[in-house]
Design an enzyme around this catalytic site. Structure first.
Site, PDB file in Angstrom:
ATOM      1  N   ASN A  11       0.984  -1.164  -0.076  1.00  0.00           N
ATOM      2  CA  ASN A  11      -0.184   0.147   0.015  1.00  0.00           C
ATOM      3  C   ASN A  11       0.915   1.356  -0.145  1.00  0.00           C
ATOM      4  OD1 ASN A  11      -1.839   1.995   0.462  1.00  0.00           O
ATOM      5  ND2 ASN A  11      -2.649   1.091   2.277  1.00  0.00           N
ATOM      6  N   LYS A  18       3.558   0.788   2.896  1.00  0.00           N
ATOM      7  CA  LYS A  18       3.122  -0.296   3.848  1.00  0.00           C
ATOM      8  C   LYS A  18       3.233  -1.641   2.947  1.00  0.00           C
ATOM      9  CE  LYS A  18      -0.102   2.455   6.532  1.00  0.00           C
ATOM     10  NZ  LYS A  18      -1.362   2.867   6.586  1.00  0.00           N
ATOM     11  N   ARG A  95      -2.594  -1.949  -3.474  1.00  0.00           N
ATOM     12  CA  ARG A  95      -3.729  -1.297  -3.260  1.00  0.00           C
ATOM     13  C   ARG A  95      -3.803   0.148  -4.058  1.00  0.00           C
ATOM     14  NH1 ARG A  95      -5.435   3.172   1.298  1.00  0.00           N
ATOM     15  NH2 ARG A  95      -7.561   3.485   0.453  1.00  0.00           N
ATOM     16  N   HIS A 184     -13.092   2.002   0.276  1.00  0.00           N
ATOM     17  CA  HIS A 184     -13.076   1.069   1.168  1.00  0.00           C
ATOM     18  C   HIS A 184     -13.782  -0.272   0.712  1.00  0.00           C
ATOM     19  CE1 HIS A 184     -13.688   4.249   4.517  1.00  0.00           C
ATOM     20  NE2 HIS A 184     -12.410   3.969   4.475  1.00  0.00           N
ATOM     21  N   ARG A 245     -13.082  14.394   7.911  1.00  0.00           N
ATOM     22  CA  ARG A 245     -14.050  15.008   6.711  1.00  0.00           C
ATOM     23  C   ARG A 245     -15.502  15.147   7.070  1.00  0.00           C
ATOM     24  NH1 ARG A 245     -11.951   9.608   4.332  1.00  0.00           N
ATOM     25  NH2 ARG A 245      -9.901  10.015   3.584  1.00  0.00           N
ATOM     26  N   GLU A 390      -8.256  -5.987   5.186  1.00  0.00           N
ATOM     27  CA  GLU A 390      -7.975  -5.570   3.662  1.00  0.00           C
ATOM     28  C   GLU A 390      -6.816  -5.964   3.173  1.00  0.00           C
ATOM     29  OE1 GLU A 390      -8.912  -1.521   5.367  1.00  0.00           O
ATOM     30  OE2 GLU A 390      -9.268  -0.883   3.286  1.00  0.00           O
TER      31      GLU A 390
END
Ligand code: ADP
Length: 405
Positions: A11, A18, A95, A184, A245, A390
């Protein structure tokens, strides 16, 4: 074909990279880590072999390529690495945030795919460029190893037009691919597939609402195992009240602030993405749910208002999704808040009494980061916590693509 076993999941973000390495024989995580603050002179590498000690230390990583060199060394470190040689890695899953209209499912990366990811830079300006950089770093370092791109938007691409269209002129929407995409997706997919097993229902007949609640939060209405609607939109800004957000607001707030405060597009972007919601109105100085719950308990009125707003928006969407989907098999919580905050889950579930939810208070209180049912036996609507994964989902998708005929 050679057996595919070791899959590296990457990712690659704007300033971090990551990774997690899996053996797919029994879906075992072998090691994980990250390089943070890439591009600065304080870059740091953290890595850990499964069951081993956590290592952390400064590294020189001005580029993602340099960061990936450190990752490779950590994975193959003779003292505490998970592999003897990098050549043991059979495939890499990446990702990628935004797949735009180009991608509805994970794909094997080739030149055309990279071009299409680049085409989506406008839609995911902060994430797609570093995502692609991560792919290119792997291509360069591990020649001949297949790379698979797994899109955060992919799982949501089954939404019907009535869910994804914005009611703006068609020519503008078409010109810039403006529509709801949702994010997501990898998490919602993992939760959905796990829920099918938990609820003992074939995926094709599973109707649930998945609640991924973290710093960024989104819900998805799952009808027949597929996404029917989701709360995030063109970008992750739409929908729920999040850490920073704003989620849904009347777009006229932007015109108003532009005129009265002279705010331009960038200033509004920062305001709504980074300086709103729990951070802005919770009175705790952070957008963190733990701080918010503590402040609510301590009697802070602003924190109470912010918490109620967070809960209200979730309840509103779950009720709406139930009306859209029909009979639900259950509601599932995941993400940092969904998996850990019994306080937030309790408040949400108590409000959902209106649609047949009855919480098992003891089970809810005892459930942190593990899979468990938290609704009472006589609840009309079952409620579960299913920790998301994930990285494993990306590894599974990658395995599926590289082993497909
Ligand atoms: P991200 O969207 O960055 O992946 P996470 O899924 O890690 O976010 O979720 C972060 C959120 O989870 C924060 O609001 C944090 O307060 C909350 N959280 C994590 N652990 C707990 C806990 N034990 N109790 C309550 N909230 C928690």
């Amino acid at each position: 074909m050679a057996t595919i076993d070791k899959i590296l999941v990457v990712n690659s973000g704007s300033s971090s990279l990551k990774y997690m390495l899996f053996s797919m024989k029994n879906e075992e995580m072998l090691c994980k880590g990250l390089v943070e603050r890439i591009g600065t002179d304080s870059a740091n590498l953290v890595y850990q072999r499964a069951g081993g000690e956590k290592h952390s230390g400064p590294v020189k990583a001005l580029t993602h390529g340099e960061a990936f060199e450190h990752v490779c060394k950590a994975i193959t470190n003779p003292a505490d690495g998970a592999l003897k040689a990098l050549s043991e890695v059979d495939a890499v899953g990446h990702r990628v945030l935004h797949g735009g209209m180009e991608f509805t499912a994970p794909v094997l990366v080739n030149a055309a795919v990279k071009k299409a990811i680049r085409k989506c830079f406008d839609l995911g300006p902060l994430h797609n460029p570093p995502n692609l950089t991560g792919i290119e770093a792997c291509e360069k370092k591990m020649k001949g190893v297949p790379n698979v791109a797994v899109f955060d938007t992919g799982f949501h691409m089954t939404m019907p037009a009535e869910s994804y269209m914005y009611a703006i002129p068609r020519d503008l929407a078409k010109k810039y691919s403006l529509r709801k995409y949702g994010f997501h997706g990898t998490s919602h997919k993992y939760i959905t597939e796990t829920a099918a097993k938990v609820f003992k229902k074939p995926l094709s007949r599973l109707n649930i609402v998945t609640c991924h609640l973290g710093n960024g939060s989104s819900l998805a209405a799952i009808k027949g195992g597929k996404v029917f609607d989701t709360t995030m939109g063109l970008t992750p800004l739409q929908g729920l009240v999040m850490g920073t957000r704003s989620g849904d607001i009347d777009p006229a707030v932007c015109f108003f602030l532009a005129k009265k405060e002279g705010m331009d597009a960038d200033a509004l972007d920062t305001l709504l993405n980074k300086k709103s919601s729990l951070l802005a109105i919770g009175g705790t100085g952070s957008g963190d749910m733990r701080d918010l719950c503590a402040a609510v308990e301590a009697g802070n009125k602003e924190a109470r208002e912010a918490f109620d707003l967070f809960v209200h928006r979730i309840v509103l969407y779950i009720g709406g999704y139930m009306a859209l989907v029909g009979k639900l098999d259950g509601i599932v919580f995941a993400g940092g808040i969904g998996e850990n905050s019994d306080y937030a889950r309790k408040a949400i579930c108590e409000r959902l009494a209106t649609i047949g939810v009855k919480l098992d208070k003891k089970a809810n209180k005892a459930t942190h980061g593990v899979q468990a049912r938290i609704s009472a036996d006589d609840s009309k609507l079952p409620v579960w916590v299913i920790p998301t994964n994930e990285e494993l989902m990306i590894a599974r998708e990658t395995f599926r693509i590289v082993t497909a005929k």
